[in-house]
Design a protein around this motif. Structure first.
Motif, PDB file in Angstrom:
ATOM      1  N   GLY A 381      -1.974  -2.274   9.049  1.00 19.09           N
ATOM      2  CA  GLY A 381      -0.689  -2.760   8.577  1.00 19.09           C
ATOM      3  C   GLY A 381      -0.657  -3.124   7.111  1.00 19.09           C
ATOM      4  O   GLY A 381       0.351  -3.664   6.628  1.00 19.09           O
ATOM      5  N   LEU A 382      -1.746  -2.868   6.406  1.00 14.13           N
ATOM      6  CA  LEU A 382      -1.830  -3.247   4.994  1.00 14.13           C
ATOM      7  C   LEU A 382      -1.740  -2.001   4.112  1.00 14.13           C
ATOM      8  O   LEU A 382      -2.739  -1.396   3.739  1.00 14.13           O
ATOM      9  CB  LEU A 382      -3.139  -4.001   4.725  1.00 14.13           C
ATOM     10  CG  LEU A 382      -3.340  -5.292   5.525  1.00 14.13           C
ATOM     11  CD1 LEU A 382      -4.725  -5.877   5.259  1.00 14.13           C
ATOM     12  CD2 LEU A 382      -2.255  -6.305   5.179  1.00 14.13           C
ATOM     13  N   GLY A 383      -0.515  -1.590   3.811  1.00 14.01           N
ATOM     14  CA  GLY A 383      -0.321  -0.409   2.989  1.00 14.01           C
ATOM     15  C   GLY A 383       0.194   0.751   3.811  1.00 14.01           C
ATOM     16  O   GLY A 383       0.519   0.625   4.988  1.00 14.01           O
ATOM     17  N   ARG A 384       0.244   1.913   3.213  1.00 11.84           N
ATOM     18  CA  ARG A 384       0.728   3.102   3.900  1.00 11.84           C
ATOM     19  C   ARG A 384      -0.452   3.836   4.541  1.00 11.84           C
ATOM     20  O   ARG A 384      -1.613   3.570   4.201  1.00 11.84           O
ATOM     21  CB  ARG A 384       1.454   4.016   2.928  1.00 11.84           C
ATOM     22  CG  ARG A 384       0.615   4.558   1.789  1.00 11.84           C
ATOM     23  CD  ARG A 384       1.434   5.456   0.871  1.00 11.84           C
ATOM     24  NE  ARG A 384       0.607   6.077  -0.144  1.00 11.84           N
ATOM     25  CZ  ARG A 384       0.341   5.557  -1.326  1.00 11.84           C
ATOM     26  NH1 ARG A 384       0.838   4.356  -1.644  1.00 11.84           N
ATOM     27  NH2 ARG A 384      -0.425   6.210  -2.192  1.00 11.84           N
ATOM     28  N   PRO A 385      -0.183   4.765   5.474  1.00 14.86           N
ATOM     29  CA  PRO A 385      -1.270   5.493   6.140  1.00 14.86           C
ATOM     30  C   PRO A 385      -2.229   6.143   5.148  1.00 14.86           C
ATOM     31  O   PRO A 385      -1.809   6.844   4.222  1.00 14.86           O
ATOM     32  CB  PRO A 385      -0.524   6.551   6.974  1.00 14.86           C
ATOM     33  CG  PRO A 385       0.811   5.922   7.254  1.00 14.86           C
ATOM     34  CD  PRO A 385       1.146   5.135   6.012  1.00 14.86           C
ATOM     35  N   GLY A 386      -3.499   5.867   5.335  1.00 14.90           N
ATOM     36  CA  GLY A 386      -4.517   6.449   4.471  1.00 14.90           C
ATOM     37  C   GLY A 386      -4.733   5.708   3.166  1.00 14.90           C
ATOM     38  O   GLY A 386      -5.571   6.121   2.355  1.00 14.90           O
TER      39      GLY A 386
END
Length: 518
Positions: A381-386
Motif C-alpha cells: 500500500g506504499l506507492g504504486r505497483p512495482g
C-alpha cells in the motif's frame, strides 16, 4: 515511611566493605559506546553461595554488564574486579570461576545433547584420536544425572523442550568445574512456559547446593522473590542499589527499576461488552496439540487463552493467523467481512496479524532497520505497483513509532540496537499498520521489563476500547489478568472452562489452568 521510600533512600548509599566469603566483586565499572554511556560507575558484589538477582528495565545496562563480565566488551578505564580475592582485568579476561548461560543458550539444535556437551567439554578419545562413544555416553549421562532431567541424549535438541535445552546449556557451562565461583544465568526463563519454570528453579537450587553462587537476570519479579537472596537494581546505566529480598515487595522493586511508582498488578480498564458484533468465529480447530477448539470473539473484547504447556495454548494463535502448519484443520470466518467459512490453513488470506511468541526468531529481522521492520506488512500500500514510495513509508513509520512511543535513534537505526520492549512495540506497530479487525498476540510481554509491560498493556487496552478485537494467548497469568475481559482455559487441546476476568484472582486462574477442581 513506605517500603518504596525506604528502599529508594537506601539505594543511594555505597556498597559496604567486602563481605567475608565474597566470591566476585566489581567496582567503578563503566562502558561508553559512541554517543551512549551504557554503564556509569557500577559496582556489584556476589557473596559465596548466594543467588543474586540483577534487575532493571530494558536498556538499564544489564546486558552490557553481563557482556563485560564475559569479556565480549572491553570496559572503560578505572574499573577494578576480583574473583576469590584475585584481581582480574574485567572486559579482557574471564576467570575460571565465571561461567555463563546466555539467553540464546549457545546450543546447536541440530545436534544431540551428547554432542553439544562434547563440543563444549571435549570428546572422550582413544588411540589415534578415535572417539570412545560408550565412554562419551556414560560421561553425558553422569553430567545430566545431577540435574534430574529425563532426556534422550541422542535426539537432536530441536526436539527437546525449552527447559530441557536450558538444562543442557547449564550442564555445558558447568563442565570441568568444581563449582567454586559464579554461574551467570541471563534470562533463563524468557522462553519457558510458566509450568516449566519450577523445574528450572529446582536446577538452580541444586547448583547453589554445590556451593556455586548464581547471578540471576530476569524480568519476572515472582521469580526473584522465589529464588534470590539479594537483588542489585540498575536504572539508566547506573546502580540504584543492592537490597535484601526480604525487605522488598513487588511494588517497591518495580518502583526502584522504573524510577516512579508502578503497579505490578496493573489491570486494564476495559469495559466488558456483550452487545457488540461477533468479529471472529472458529470451529473444530485442531493441530499438534489442539483437539477441537470452537470460539467466538466480539468487537472491543480482549479474549484470553490460558493453559499448561501441551494444552494448545501457544499453538492456537498461530492456527488462527493461518500459521498452524500442515497439522492444522478446522474452519474460521470474520462475520463482519463475509459469512463464508475458510479452512484455517488458508486463514492468512483473512489478514489476521500475529505478534509471535519468540520475538527474536519470528518477530523481527535482525539485519533490517527499525523502519524496514515496521513497514514490512504494509509495503503493497506504499506507492504504486512495482514502486515503493519512500515518503509514504517514512510517514507510516513516524506515525506508528509516535503512537506506540518507540524509543529509537531513528527509523534507520538497526532493530538490534533497540531494547526488547521497543522491539516488541515495533512488531505490534507492524501488525496494527494494516488496520486489522482482529489482532492475535502470543506471549506479548516475554522478555519485557515491568515499565514497558504496563505500557504495552495500556496500548492493547486502548485498541480494544476503540473497537479492535484482541486475542491474547499467554503462559504468564499476569498478562491475562491485566488484559482479558474473558478467558478460555484449554486442557488437553479443548476448551475446558470459560472464566469472566472481572474479580478473578491469580490463584483462581492457576487452579483452573491446572484443573485443580477436578
Amino acid at each position: 515511611m513506605s517500603v518504596s521510600e525506604n528502599v529508594v533512600g537506601a539505594g543511594r548509599t555505597s556498597l559496604a566493605p567486602a563481605q567475608t566469603g565474597a566470591v566476585l566483586r566489581v567496582e567503578g565499572l563503566s562502558k561508553t559506546f559512541p554517543g551512549t554511556r551504557a554503564l556509569d560507575d557500577v559496582s556489584i558484589e556476589i557473596a559465596r553461595g548466594e543467588i543474586h538477582a540483577l534487575m532493571g528495565q530494558n536498556g538499564s545496562g544489564k546486558s552490557t554488564l553481563i557482556k563485560l563480565l564475559a569479556a565480549y566488551h572491553s570496559a572503560d578505564p578505572g574499573a577494578t574486579a576480583e574473583m576469590d580475592g584475585a584481581a582480574f582485568e574485567i572486559g579482557k579476561t574471564v576467570p575460571h570461576g565465571l561461567r555463563f548461560v546466555h539467553q540464546d543458550l549457545g546450543l546447536i539444535l541440530e545436534l544431540s545433547a551428547q554432542d553439544n556437551l562434547a563440543l563444549r567439554g571435549g570428546f572422550a578419545r582413544g588411540f589415534g584420536g578415535r572417539v570412545l562413544w560408550r565412554q562419551q555416553e556414560a560421561e553425558t549421562r553422569r553430567i545430566l544425572a545431577a540435574f534430574d532431567v529425563d532426556l534422550d541424549i541422542h535426539r537432536p535438541l530441536a526436539a527437546a523442550t525449552p527447559v530441557e535445552r536450558t538444562v543442557v546449556a547449564i550442564a555445558a557451562a558447568l563442565q570441568g568445574w568444581d563449582g567454586d565461583g559464579v554461574l551467570v544465568l541471563d534470562e533463563p526463563t524468557a522462553v519457558l512456559p510458566h509450568d516449566e519454570v519450577q523445574r528450572l528453579f529446582d536446577v538452580v537450587t541444586q547448583v547453589r547446593k554445590r556451593g556455586t553462587s548464581v547471578l540471576y537476570v530476569s524480568h519476572r519479579m515472582d521469580e526473584i522473590f522465589t529464588l534470590a537472596d539479594r537483588v542489585t537494581v540498575l536504572r539508566g546505566g547506573r546502580r540504584v542499589g543492592t537490597y535484601d529480598i526480604d525487605g522488598l515487595d513487588s511494588r517497591a522493586l518495580a518502583t526502584l527499576m522504573v524510577g516512579n511508582d508502578v503497579d505490578p498488578d496493573f489491570r486494564a480498564d476495559v469495559v466488558v461488552r456483550t452487545d457488540t458484533s461477533v468479529t471472529l468465529e472458529a470451529r473444530d480447530v485442531r493441530g499438534k496439540w489442539l483437539r477441537g477448539v470452537t470460539l467466538e470473539a466480539r468487537a472491543g473484547e480482549i479474549l484470553g487463552i490460558a493453559g499448561l504447556a501441551g494444552a494448545g495454548t501457544l499453538e492456537l494463535p498461530y492456527v488462527l493467523a493461518g500459521q498452524g502448519g500442515p497439522l492444522a484443520s478446522g474452519e474460521i470466518r470474520l462475520p463482519g467481512r463475509s459469512e463464508q467459512w475458510h479452512d484455517v490453513r488458508h486463514a492468512g488470506q483473512l489478514g489476521i496479524p500475529l505478534v509471535p511468541s519468540d520475538r527474536q526468531t519470528e518477530g523481527v529481522i535482525a539485519e533490517f532497520t527499525v523502519g524496514e521492520n515496521l513497514s514490512l506488512s504494509s509495503l503493497r500500500g506504499l506507492g504504486r505497483p512495482g514502486h515503493l514510495s519512500g515518503g509514504q513509508e517514512r510517514s507510516l513509520v513516524e506515525q506508528w513509532s509516535e503512537r506506540l512511543d518507540v524509543v529509537a535513534a531513528g527509523p534507520s537505526a538497526p532493530i538490534s540496537t533497540l531494547s526488547g520492549g521497543n522491539q516488541q512495540k515495533v512488531v505490534l506497530a507492524r501488525c496494527l499498520a494494516i488496520s486489522p479487525d482482529v489482532l492475535v498476540l502470543c506471549e506479548p510481554t516475554a522478555g519485557v521489563d515491568i515499565g514497558t509491560r504496563v505500557a504495552i498493556y495500556q496500548i492493547i487496552a486502548d485498541l480494544a476500547a476503540a473497537g479492535l478485537t484482541v486475542i491474547v494467548a499467554s503462559s504468564d497469568e499476569g498478562d491475562l489478568l491485566a488484559l482479558a475481559t474473558r478467558i478460555l482455559v484449554l486442557r488437553h487441546g479443548v476448551v475446558a472452562e470459560e472464566l469472566a476476568a472481572a474479580g478473578l484472582t491469580k490463584n483462581e486462574l492457576i487452579r483452573a489452568i491446572e484443573g485443580a477442581e477436578q
